[in-house]
Design a protein around this motif. Structure first.
Motif, PDB file in Angstrom:
ATOM      1  N   GLU A  14       0.819  -1.206   0.000  1.00 21.30           N
ATOM      2  CA  GLU A  14       0.000   0.000   0.000  1.00 21.30           C
ATOM      3  C   GLU A  14       0.856   1.260   0.000  1.00 21.30           C
ATOM      4  O   GLU A  14       0.593   2.209  -0.749  1.00 21.30           O
ATOM      5  CB  GLU A  14      -0.935   0.003   1.223  1.00 21.30           C
ATOM      6  N   GLU A  15       1.905   1.273   0.826  1.00 19.96           N
ATOM      7  CA  GLU A  15       2.788   2.441   0.886  1.00 19.96           C
ATOM      8  C   GLU A  15       3.594   2.565  -0.412  1.00 19.96           C
ATOM      9  O   GLU A  15       3.788   3.678  -0.933  1.00 19.96           O
ATOM     10  CB  GLU A  15       3.738   2.308   2.083  1.00 19.96           C
ATOM     11  N   SER A  62      -4.735   7.062  -1.790  1.00 19.18           N
ATOM     12  CA  SER A  62      -3.844   6.442  -0.811  1.00 19.18           C
ATOM     13  C   SER A  62      -3.501   7.411   0.313  1.00 19.18           C
ATOM     14  O   SER A  62      -3.404   7.016   1.479  1.00 19.18           O
ATOM     15  CB  SER A  62      -2.563   5.971  -1.506  1.00 19.18           C
ATOM     16  N   SER A  63      -3.309   8.677  -0.018  1.00 21.04           N
ATOM     17  CA  SER A  63      -2.963   9.681   0.997  1.00 21.04           C
ATOM     18  C   SER A  63      -4.091   9.886   1.991  1.00 21.04           C
ATOM     19  O   SER A  63      -3.862  10.292   3.126  1.00 21.04           O
ATOM     20  CB  SER A  63      -2.616  11.013   0.321  1.00 21.04           C
ATOM     21  N   ASN A  64      -5.319   9.583   1.584  1.00 15.89           N
ATOM     22  CA  ASN A  64      -6.483   9.747   2.458  1.00 15.89           C
ATOM     23  C   ASN A  64      -6.981   8.426   3.034  1.00 15.89           C
ATOM     24  O   ASN A  64      -8.105   8.347   3.532  1.00 15.89           O
ATOM     25  CB  ASN A  64      -7.613  10.436   1.687  1.00 15.89           C
ATOM     26  N   GLY A  65      -6.136   7.394   2.948  1.00 14.18           N
ATOM     27  CA  GLY A  65      -6.487   6.102   3.526  1.00 14.18           C
ATOM     28  C   GLY A  65      -7.585   5.369   2.799  1.00 14.18           C
ATOM     29  O   GLY A  65      -8.278   4.544   3.398  1.00 14.18           O
ATOM     30  N   LEU A  66      -7.759   5.639   1.501  1.00 11.23           N
ATOM     31  CA  LEU A  66      -8.834   5.029   0.730  1.00 11.23           C
ATOM     32  C   LEU A  66      -8.299   4.068  -0.337  1.00 11.23           C
ATOM     33  O   LEU A  66      -8.922   3.850  -1.368  1.00 11.23           O
ATOM     34  CB  LEU A  66      -9.673   6.119   0.058  1.00 11.23           C
ATOM     35  N   TYR A  67      -7.129   3.505  -0.078  1.00 10.21           N
ATOM     36  CA  TYR A  67      -6.511   2.581  -1.041  1.00 10.21           C
ATOM     37  C   TYR A  67      -7.358   1.330  -1.228  1.00 10.21           C
ATOM     38  O   TYR A  67      -7.909   0.784  -0.266  1.00 10.21           O
ATOM     39  CB  TYR A  67      -5.114   2.191  -0.566  1.00 10.21           C
ATOM     40  N   ARG A  68      -7.457   0.875  -2.471  1.00 10.44           N
ATOM     41  CA  ARG A  68      -8.110  -0.384  -2.798  1.00 10.44           C
ATOM     42  C   ARG A  68      -7.181  -1.198  -3.704  1.00 10.44           C
ATOM     43  O   ARG A  68      -6.473  -0.618  -4.540  1.00 10.44           O
ATOM     44  CB  ARG A  68      -9.443  -0.143  -3.515  1.00 10.44           C
TER      45      ARG A  68
END
Length: 332
Positions: A14-15, A62-68
């Motif tokens: 993710e990172e 990803s920066s807003n914690g919404l990664y899929r």
């Protein structure tokens, strides 16, 4: 993308996806401007604009914690198509083929060992075909160009594969260290918390047994800590043999925990009594001198409002009651 556990020293997919998407956004924006403003390559410029916009979208999510997971797959598909189209459309001297060499590293970093291998194998074939069709028609040049590209690509691919294999082994080793008691090879308190959360979601009835060796300090004082460690190891072995369950933990010191799933209160009491009698009848030797042990056991039944700490505290209170009533007994 499958869920994988990583040690704290490793970058998660993710990172890695977050910063790769930022890099792809910037690079494709630059190439878009070059192709549109200078080279007048409208088709490839449009593809690069699409990749840049989607890369920016992925970075924002990803920066807003919404990664899929689909973000990574879509991003790499677009990027791969962009590279293949660049190789097919642009002159080879422009160097678009060089970007193809970076693909194995990105595949392995985002998708792991198995998918990284498959994606890398597919792309080397596609790149080889495109390069062969795009090279000089001189009878030797296509083969030489394809051979050199494939050799370099496979060298990078091999390094990525070996690194990922080693990384997974290191990750598994660190994971086992974090969740396993070094002395008894049972699971530890951290594993107990993690397993409780998983079991709580799938089972309605759970019982916790806290088992404490009576007067264990006396054993350490009389025989030494080496013998005490041997006793703890022997008790762990007896617990595994007498219960035949995987959810056995060393809570710390001389305390052990067992989680029992989908059984009644009566069955939990019977199993606890069986453990108590097994330990009481066992003989632990120290230089041919027999050591007899007893244990006190507290039983807690999971209630709907129980969190992990409540569940553990309830069993601990029953253990204290068993000790207060004279030890070598089960309280529930």
């Amino acid at each position: 993308m499958s869920t994988r556990r990583y040690p704290y020293s490793s970058v998660s997919p993710e990172e890695f996806h977050k910063w790769l998407s930022a890099l792809i956004c910037v690079l494709n924006s630059v190439y878009f401007l070059l192709n549109m403003a200078i080279l007048q390559k409208l088709g490839i410029g449009g593809v690069q604009l699409t990749v840049a916009v989607f890369g920016g979208y992925c970075f924002y999510k990803s920066s807003n914690g919404l990664y899929r997971p689909w973000h990574s797959y879509t991003l790499l598909v677009l990027l791969t198509l962009n590279i293949l189209l660049s190789i097919a459309i642009m002159e080879l001297v422009a160097g678009a083929t060089y970007w193809g060499l970076a693909l194995p590293f990105w595949y392995y970093s985002l998708f792991g060992l198995r998918k990284g291998f498959v994606f890398s194998a597919v792309i080397v074939l596609l790149c080889a075909v495109v390069i062969f069709l795009r090279t000089d028609t001189n009878i030797f040049m296509p083969y030489r160009t394809v051979f050199n590209f494939t050799l370099v690509y496979c060298s990078i691919w091999l390094v990525c594969h070996v690194y990922e294999v080693q990384r997974q082994k290191t990750s598994a080793f660190l994971h086992s260290l974090a969740l396993q008691d070094d002395l008894t090879n049972l699971k530890n308190r951290h594993a107990l918390k993690a397993d409780f959360r998983a079991i709580h979601k799938n089972f309605q009835s759970i019982h916790m047994l806290i088992i404490d060796i009576d007067h264990f300090k006396h054993i350490n004082d009389k025989y030494g800590h080496d013998i005490g460690d041997t006793v703890l190891t022997k008790v762990a072995d007896l617990l595994m043999q007498s219960t035949q369950v995987k959810e056995i933990y060393r809570l710390g010191g001389e305390e052990f925990v067992i989680l029992l799933k989908d059984i009644s209160d009566e069955e939990a009491q019977e199993r606890a009594e069986k453990i108590r009698k097994t330990i009481e009848l066992g003989i632990f030797f120290s230089h041919n001198e027999p050591i007899k042990l007893t244990v006190s056991i507290g039983i807690s039944s999971l209630r709907p409002e129980h969190e992990f700490t409540d569940f553990l505290r309830s069993a601990d209170e029953k253990l204290y009651q068993a000790k207060h009533e004279g030890r070598n007994r089960v309280c529930s």
